[in-house]
Design a protein around this motif. Structure first.
Motif, mmCIF file in Angstrom:
data_model
loop_
_atom_site.group_PDB
_atom_site.id
_atom_site.type_symbol
_atom_site.label_atom_id
_atom_site.label_comp_id
_atom_site.label_asym_id
_atom_site.label_seq_id
_atom_site.Cartn_x
_atom_site.Cartn_y
_atom_site.Cartn_z
ATOM 1 N N MET A 1 0.325 57.875 80.962
ATOM 2 C CA MET A 1 1.604 58.546 81.111
ATOM 3 C C MET A 1 2.269 58.086 82.419
ATOM 4 N N THR A 2 3.523 57.711 82.332
ATOM 5 C CA THR A 2 4.257 57.212 83.483
ATOM 6 C C THR A 2 4.953 58.361 84.205
ATOM 7 N N THR A 3 4.799 58.391 85.516
ATOM 8 C CA THR A 3 5.432 59.441 86.306
ATOM 9 C C THR A 3 6.889 59.079 86.570
ATOM 10 N N THR A 4 7.647 60.067 86.999
ATOM 11 C CA THR A 4 9.047 59.840 87.346
ATOM 12 C C THR A 4 9.151 58.821 88.468
ATOM 13 N N LYS A 5 8.279 58.965 89.472
ATOM 14 C CA LYS A 5 8.311 58.028 90.599
ATOM 15 C C LYS A 5 7.986 56.606 90.125
ATOM 16 N N GLN A 6 7.035 56.469 89.214
ATOM 17 C CA GLN A 6 6.669 55.140 88.711
ATOM 18 C C GLN A 6 7.834 54.524 87.926
ATOM 19 N N ARG A 7 8.511 55.332 87.108
ATOM 20 C CA ARG A 7 9.684 54.832 86.362
ATOM 21 C C ARG A 7 10.785 54.410 87.337
ATOM 22 N N GLU A 8 10.990 55.232 88.367
ATOM 23 C CA GLU A 8 12.001 54.928 89.377
ATOM 24 C C GLU A 8 11.658 53.616 90.087
ATOM 25 N N ARG A 9 10.367 53.441 90.403
ATOM 26 C CA ARG A 9 9.904 52.221 91.057
ATOM 27 C C ARG A 9 10.138 51.000 90.169
#
Length: 150
Positions: A1-9
């Motif tokens: 599962m991808t976190t919001t921070k990871q998607r933002e990155r």
């Protein structure tokens, strides 16, 4: 599962890669393109960069390969600039971050690893002088041989 921070990155890194690719194509094609086409290509790169959302300190840290404390220090020193947002979180201006990224890469490619703050600051200062319209006009006059004796 991808976190919001990871998607933002991932999104930020992808956007910066696109800007870098546009700039690289413009640089490589500069001899073949007429000035109008070259200006259009550079304009697309600038507009793409302008569309990037303000950047978290942690992501700027990853992008520049510096620790977060250094990013905060550089922001306090004016090397990096905070984005003008209503957020209470410190967010950085992506255009200035991009400019600093280029300088840091160049310095590292030339073997500079320590004391980057001063080196980046001086590069930014030099560029600010070179970007002055009055200096550009004076240099153009000199190149044309339009020199006035004092």
């Amino acid at each position: 599962m991808t976190t919001t921070k990871q998607r933002e990155r991932d999104e930020l890194f992808d956007q910066f890669r696109r800007v870098e690719e546009l700039e690289e194509v413009a640089e490589q094609a500069s001899a073949q393109l007429d000035p109008t086409q070259l200006d259009r290509l550079r304009s697309v790169a600038r507009r793409t960069l302008a569309g990037i959302k303000p950047v978290r300190v942690s992501l700027a840290s990853e992008l520049l390969d510096l620790d977060e404390k250094t990013i905060r220090s550089w922001t306090e020193e004016g090397v990096l600039t905070e984005a003008d947002t209503a957020s209470t979180r410190r967010l950085l201006d992506p255009e200035r971050l991009h400019e600093v990224l280029h300088i840091v890469r160049e310095l590292r490619a030339n073997g500079k690893r320590a004391d980057l703050l001063d080196a980046v600051w001086w590069k930014l200062s030099d560029q600010a002088v070179l970007d002055r319209e009055d200096l550009a006009d004076s240099l153009a006059e000199m190149r044309r041989g339009d020199v006035h004796k004092a």
